[in-house]
Design a protein around this motif. Structure first.
Motif, PDB file in Angstrom:
ATOM      1  N   SER A  28      -3.287  -1.653 -11.022  1.00 40.05           N
ATOM      2  CA  SER A  28      -2.174  -2.139 -10.207  1.00 40.05           C
ATOM      3  C   SER A  28      -2.244  -3.632  -9.939  1.00 40.05           C
ATOM      4  N   VAL A  54      -0.079   0.154   1.052  1.00 43.94           N
ATOM      5  CA  VAL A  54       0.430   1.001  -0.022  1.00 43.94           C
ATOM      6  C   VAL A  54      -0.275   2.353   0.031  1.00 43.94           C
ATOM      7  N   GLN A 180      13.011   3.226   2.770  1.00 46.42           N
ATOM      8  CA  GLN A 180      11.749   2.717   2.268  1.00 46.42           C
ATOM      9  C   GLN A 180      10.726   2.580   3.398  1.00 46.42           C
ATOM     10  N   SER A 183       9.105   5.746   4.535  1.00 47.11           N
ATOM     11  CA  SER A 183       8.105   6.312   3.618  1.00 47.11           C
ATOM     12  C   SER A 183       6.736   5.650   3.754  1.00 47.11           C
ATOM     13  N   LEU A 184       6.647   4.579   4.545  1.00 48.49           N
ATOM     14  CA  LEU A 184       5.407   3.824   4.646  1.00 48.49           C
ATOM     15  C   LEU A 184       4.490   4.408   5.706  1.00 48.49           C
ATOM     16  N   ARG A 210      16.313   3.840  -7.654  1.00 51.03           N
ATOM     17  CA  ARG A 210      15.102   3.037  -7.763  1.00 51.03           C
ATOM     18  C   ARG A 210      14.987   2.445  -9.156  1.00 51.03           C
ATOM     19  N   SER A 241       4.764  -4.152  -4.710  1.00 51.95           N
ATOM     20  CA  SER A 241       3.925  -3.044  -5.170  1.00 51.95           C
ATOM     21  C   SER A 241       4.549  -2.346  -6.377  1.00 51.95           C
ATOM     22  N   GLU A 243       5.467   0.844  -8.802  1.00 51.01           N
ATOM     23  CA  GLU A 243       5.816   2.207  -8.415  1.00 51.01           C
ATOM     24  C   GLU A 243       5.123   3.254  -9.266  1.00 51.01           C
ATOM     25  N   HIS A 244       4.849   2.933 -10.532  1.00 50.40           N
ATOM     26  CA  HIS A 244       4.242   3.912 -11.422  1.00 50.40           C
ATOM     27  C   HIS A 244       3.140   3.247 -12.240  1.00 50.40           C
ATOM     28  N   THR A 250       1.138   7.238  -8.847  1.00 61.20           N
ATOM     29  CA  THR A 250       2.243   6.533  -8.207  1.00 61.20           C
ATOM     30  C   THR A 250       1.724   5.671  -7.062  1.00 61.20           C
ATOM     31  N   ASP A 252       3.276   3.522  -3.698  1.00 59.68           N
ATOM     32  CA  ASP A 252       4.451   3.261  -2.886  1.00 59.68           C
ATOM     33  C   ASP A 252       4.024   2.516  -1.639  1.00 59.68           C
ATOM     34  N   GLY A 253       4.784   1.503  -1.251  1.00 58.79           N
ATOM     35  CA  GLY A 253       4.427   0.748  -0.063  1.00 58.79           C
ATOM     36  C   GLY A 253       5.145  -0.576   0.001  1.00 58.79           C
TER      37      GLY A 253
END
Length: 404
Positions: A28, A54, A180, A183-184, A210, A241, A243-244, A250, A252-253
């Motif tokens: 990453s 993240v 978003q 989801s954090l 997305r 960040s 995403e994949h 994955t 996310d953040g």
């Protein structure tokens, strides 16, 4: 869910991680990650200039929450961010900063309050232009498309119309940023409830897909009350960040790149301060080349021009620590190249931290003077902007422009 806390630019620390998560962090590039040769199962981690939080998920593994704390106080970081987004709408002190020592909780509360102010008078409506195939005539018939697509058939009808609706780019951005943030990790419970309530008010705005470009919007008198929230929403949605990652991992953040944040703040603040001395400023200036053939492109952070188009001042901002034996030599070489290509006698490097406040170097056999300045980001906002104005005055006087 396991968690790791790091500090921006702190030394390496070792943490026990499953191999899949360790490899995911290494891929990453959010942090420097490598197996610890002396500790089986250990991974040596070091944060760079990215700060935030993240969540990393790998098949069969407990999700990992990674939090990176900035060295700059949270309140000062948000001053830099707000001013860089738009000096006219920047607000300082709207959130109780003493309650937060992490970026994500502060960001979530700041955004929630900006969005609450935006929606206080109701959800904004506007006209949305739509072109579609319909079973009824609505608006006007697109005759050319009707003939080309349906070859003389009466239905469906190719129509175009403007609809007055809440499904407009402004509301789509607010809804997407709200989702978003929800989801954090580490969003305070009260802020989370407020965001959920605001999301329900935006339910008629279409969700964003997305990976696609953010819908464009234009500042206007009609969306003035939305603008602070929209600037923050774009910041949330343009996070750094990935995403994949390979292996069905994955991430996310939300992450902020302190390099870019400092560069954006310095350039915007200097542009504002230099307006008092005439000319115009270009950020990330284009059309600058090192060679006469125009093949080696250069991109100074800020380039100030006279009204007749002559270059007057060149500036580069560097968010990096000073070396024990002085500022990085490569920065000096880069600035010398800028000055040479632009025919300027002086150039300016601005750092976020370091030792001496100001240093100057006269280049042998060239006479070019390269100035190195340091901004103390822990100063209060008024003091920090005052320091930028002092730099602007020094730069303007160095070019021979009369002070106002």
């Amino acid at each position: 869910m396991t968690g790791i806390e790091l500090v921006e630019h702190a030394p390496h620390t070792t943490h026990d991680l499953p191999a899949a998560l360790g490899r995911a962090l290494a891929a990453s590039r959010i942090v420097d990650a490598a197996p610890d040769p002396y500790r089986p199962g250990g991974w040596r981690l070091r944060a760079g200039s990215k700060v935030g939080a993240v969540v990393v998920r790998a098949p069969g593994e407990t999700p990992l929450t990674l939090r990176i704390t900035p060295k700059v106080p949270i309140a000062r970081l948000f001053f830099l961010l707000g001013y860089a987004l738009d000096p006219r709408i920047h607000r300082d002190g709207s959130v109780e900063v003493a309650a937060h020592t992490e970026l994500v909780p502060f960001l979530a509360q700041t955004y929630e309050r900006a969005q609450e102010r935006a929606l206080r008078q109701g959800v904004l409506q506007g006209y949305r232009h739509t072109e579609e195939a319909s079973s009824v005539l609505r608006g006007r018939l697109r005759e050319a498309d009707q003939v080309r697509r349906h070859h003389g058939r009466l239905f469906p009808l190719e129509v175009a119309y403007d609809e007055y609706t809440t499904d407009i780019p402004e509301n789509r951005l607010l809804r997407a940023a709200t989702e978003q943030l929800l989801s954090l990790p580490r969003v305070p419970a009260g802020v989370r409830r407020a965001l959920q309530h605001q999301r329900a008010r935006l339910v008629d705005a279409a969700p964003l897909v997305r990976g696609t470009a953010l819908p464009p919007w234009r500042p206007s008198r009609l969306n003035l009350r939305y603008q602070p929230a929209l600037r923050l929403a774009e910041t949330v949605l343009r996070r750094e960040s990935p995403e994949h990652l390979p292996g069905h991992v994955t991430v996310d953040g939300f992450l902020l790149d302190m390099n870019k944040l400092f560069e954006d703040f310095v350039c915007v603040a200097l542009r504002e301060a230099l307006t008092a001395y005439g000319g115009r400023c270009a950020l990330q200036a284009r059309g600058v080349y090192l060679d006469t053939g125009g093949t080696i492109r250069m991109r100074p952070d800020l380039l100030r021009y006279a009204d007749d188009g002559r270059p007057l001042t060149v500036v580069d901002a560097k968010y990096k620590a000073q070396k024990p034996d002085g500022f990085p030599d490569a920065d000096l070489y880069q600035m010398l190249a800028y000055c040479t290509a632009l025919g300027l006698p002086e150039g300016h490097l601005i750092y976020a931290r370091g030792g001496a406040r100001h240093a100057s170097h006269r280049v042998r056999n060239a006479g070019t003077v390269i100035h190195q300045h340091v901004l103390d980001l822990e100063q209060r906002p008024a003091e920090l902007l005052g320091a930028v104005r002092d730099l602007a005055r020094m730069m303007a006087e160095g070019t021979g422009i009369t002070s106002p």
